[in-house]
Write a protein that holds these residues in place. Sequence first.
Motif, short mmCIF file in Angstrom:
data_model
loop_
_atom_site.label_atom_id
_atom_site.label_comp_id
_atom_site.label_asym_id
_atom_site.label_seq_id
_atom_site.Cartn_x
_atom_site.Cartn_y
_atom_site.Cartn_z
N GLY A 41 0.81 -1.21 0.00
CA GLY A 41 0.00 0.00 0.00
C GLY A 41 0.84 1.27 0.00
O GLY A 41 1.93 1.31 -0.56
N PRO A 42 0.33 2.33 0.64
CA PRO A 42 0.99 3.64 0.53
C PRO A 42 2.38 3.67 1.14
O PRO A 42 3.15 4.60 0.89
CB PRO A 42 0.04 4.58 1.28
N TYR A 43 2.74 2.69 1.98
CA TYR A 43 4.05 2.69 2.61
C TYR A 43 5.01 1.72 1.94
O TYR A 43 6.06 1.43 2.47
CB TYR A 43 3.93 2.36 4.09
N SER A 44 4.65 1.21 0.78
CA SER A 44 5.51 0.26 0.10
C SER A 44 6.62 1.01 -0.62
O SER A 44 6.70 2.22 -0.61
CB SER A 44 4.71 -0.60 -0.88
N ALA A 45 7.51 0.23 -1.27
CA ALA A 45 8.68 0.83 -1.90
C ALA A 45 8.30 1.69 -3.10
O ALA A 45 7.33 1.42 -3.80
CB ALA A 45 9.65 -0.27 -2.35
N ALA A 46 9.10 2.73 -3.32
CA ALA A 46 8.89 3.56 -4.50
C ALA A 46 9.29 2.77 -5.75
O ALA A 46 10.11 1.87 -5.71
CB ALA A 46 9.73 4.83 -4.39
N ARG A 286 10.04 -0.96 16.23
CA ARG A 286 9.87 0.48 16.12
C ARG A 286 8.49 0.91 16.58
O ARG A 286 8.32 1.89 17.31
CB ARG A 286 10.10 0.94 14.67
N ARG A 287 7.47 0.17 16.15
CA ARG A 287 6.09 0.58 16.43
C ARG A 287 5.80 0.61 17.93
O ARG A 287 5.10 1.51 18.41
CB ARG A 287 5.11 -0.39 15.75
N VAL A 288 6.30 -0.37 18.66
CA VAL A 288 5.94 -0.45 20.08
C VAL A 288 6.57 0.71 20.86
O VAL A 288 6.08 1.08 21.93
CB VAL A 288 6.34 -1.81 20.67
N PHE A 289 7.61 1.31 20.32
CA PHE A 289 8.20 2.50 20.92
C PHE A 289 7.54 3.79 20.42
O PHE A 289 7.96 4.88 20.80
CB PHE A 289 9.70 2.56 20.63
N GLY A 290 6.54 3.66 19.56
CA GLY A 290 5.93 4.85 18.97
C GLY A 290 6.78 5.48 17.90
O GLY A 290 6.56 6.62 17.51
N LEU A 291 7.77 4.73 17.38
CA LEU A 291 8.67 5.25 16.36
C LEU A 291 8.14 4.83 14.99
O LEU A 291 8.62 3.88 14.37
CB LEU A 291 10.09 4.73 16.59
N GLY A 292 7.12 5.52 14.53
CA GLY A 292 6.54 5.22 13.23
C GLY A 292 7.44 5.65 12.09
O GLY A 292 8.55 6.15 12.30
N ASN A 293 6.97 5.46 10.88
CA ASN A 293 7.76 5.89 9.73
C ASN A 293 7.90 7.41 9.72
O ASN A 293 6.96 8.14 10.04
CB ASN A 293 7.09 5.45 8.43
N ARG A 294 9.08 7.86 9.35
CA ARG A 294 9.29 9.29 9.19
C ARG A 294 8.49 9.78 7.99
O ARG A 294 8.11 8.98 7.12
CB ARG A 294 10.77 9.58 9.00
N PRO A 295 8.25 11.09 7.88
CA PRO A 295 7.52 11.60 6.71
C PRO A 295 8.18 11.15 5.41
O PRO A 295 9.38 11.34 5.19
CB PRO A 295 7.60 13.12 6.88
N GLY A 296 7.39 10.49 4.56
CA GLY A 296 7.89 10.02 3.28
C GLY A 296 8.68 8.73 3.34
O GLY A 296 9.14 8.24 2.30
N SER A 298 9.04 4.87 3.47
CA SER A 298 8.27 3.66 3.23
C SER A 298 8.69 2.58 4.22
O SER A 298 9.74 2.68 4.88
CB SER A 298 8.50 3.16 1.81
N ASP A 299 7.89 1.52 4.33
CA ASP A 299 8.29 0.38 5.15
C ASP A 299 9.58 -0.23 4.64
O ASP A 299 10.41 -0.70 5.42
CB ASP A 299 7.19 -0.68 5.13
N TYR A 300 9.76 -0.23 3.33
CA TYR A 300 10.99 -0.74 2.71
C TYR A 300 12.20 -0.03 3.29
O TYR A 300 13.23 -0.64 3.58
CB TYR A 300 10.90 -0.54 1.20
N GLU A 301 12.10 1.30 3.44
CA GLU A 301 13.21 2.06 4.00
C GLU A 301 13.24 1.97 5.52
O GLU A 301 14.31 1.99 6.14
CB GLU A 301 13.10 3.52 3.56
N ALA A 302 12.07 1.87 6.15
CA ALA A 302 12.01 1.93 7.61
C ALA A 302 12.75 0.76 8.26
O ALA A 302 13.32 0.92 9.35
CB ALA A 302 10.56 1.95 8.08
#
Length: 359
Positions: A41-46, A286-296, A298-302
Motif C-alpha cells: 500500500g501507501p508505505y511500500s517501496a517507491a 519500532r512501532r511499540v516505541f511509537g517510532l513510526g515511519n518518518r515523513p515520506g 516507506s516500510d521498505y526504508e524503515a
Amino acid sequence: LTLLALAPITAEELKNPRPLADKALVVVEPAEAFRYNQGTGPYSAATKTLLERGRRAFFPGEGVDLSFRLPDDARLGTPVEVRVALALHDLDGVKIATAGETVLRVDDSGTRGGVRWTVPETVEGSYFLAARFFGPDDTVLRTRSEVVYLAPEYPGLLAAAEEALERLRDRADALDATQREVSLPSTEMLVENAVMRWEDFGHAPRDWDYIRTHLETAARYADRLASGDDPWRHRTGPFVRAYRSGLDDTLQPYAVYVPESYDPAKAYPLLVMLHGATSNHLLARRRVFGLGNRPGESDYEAIRNDVDYPDLGFIVLAPYARGEVAGYSGIAEGDVLRAMADVERTYDVDPDRVHLTGL
C-alpha cells in the motif's frame, strides 16, 4: 557476452516501441528474494527507474545475467522489439565499461532478450548502470539508468565470516547450552541478514555500512565464542538474535531491545510485541516505541534506517514468528515461546512482569 538470436520481425509487426523502452525492467540473476515482508500500500517501496527491486550491489569479476520483464500492469499489444545497449558509468557520466547489447522482444510468448555481464574491475563506489533503447531505425528512444554499488571487499568479508563460523561449529560441543543454542545461531543470523541486504541493496553508504559491519561483527563474534567468550552476554541496545528451528533447520530471528542502563543484578519487565500481518519483527520493534515511519519513509526504508531508542526500563522482544500472516498459531506460536525462553535465560526477567501486546 551472450546475445540471443531472435526470429526476424516484419515491418507490419513492428508497432511503436517507445512504451517498451519506457516500461521494461532489468532483472538481475543470481538473486535471492528478501526474506522479510516489507509492507504494502501507501508505505511500500517507491518504483525503481530501471532495475527490478533486488540486486543493486555487485563485486568486480562477478558474472551476472541481465534479462528483462514488463511490469505486471504493462500492456503493449502486438509484438514489439528494441535494441538495448547497457553500460556502466561513473557518477560524472564517464563510461567505465560496456555491459553488453541485446535485442529485446515482447510478444504473446513473453519477453526475450538478455546479456551476460562480467562486472568490471574498478574501485568501490556508486555507479550508473545505464540502458539505451534504440528503435528500428537506430534512433535513441530512451536512456534509463539505475544507481548501483560496486564493493570489491564483499566476497572476502563474506568468506572470512563463513570461515569463522565453520571454526565455531567445529567447537560447538565445547560450548555451553546457551552459547550453542542462542549465541551461535544469532551470530549466523548476522551473516544471513548481511547477505539479504546485499541481495536487496537499497542505497549507499547506508546499506554497504550495514553489510560490512554485520560481516565483520559475525567473524569477530564467532572467534570470541570459539575461545569461550560470549559477546552476546548482556549486550544492550537494539539488535537481532535468532534460534535455529528444529522443524525445518531455518534461522528464526527476533528483534530485541535491552536498555543501555541494564543491570544484570536487577530483574526487568519483558514486553513482547507481536507484529501485524504483512509486517515483521523490525517494524514491530519500532512501532511499540511509537517510532513510526518518518515523513515520506516507506516500510521498505524503515526496516533499513536506524532510529534512536530511548533508555527505558523494559526489555522488549519482537518475534518474527514466520512473518507474513502466520497468525501466531501452531509453529508461529512456538517461535514466540522459544524467543521468550531465549530472552529469559540470557537476561534477568521478572516472571511477574511479562506483558503481551501487538497490532
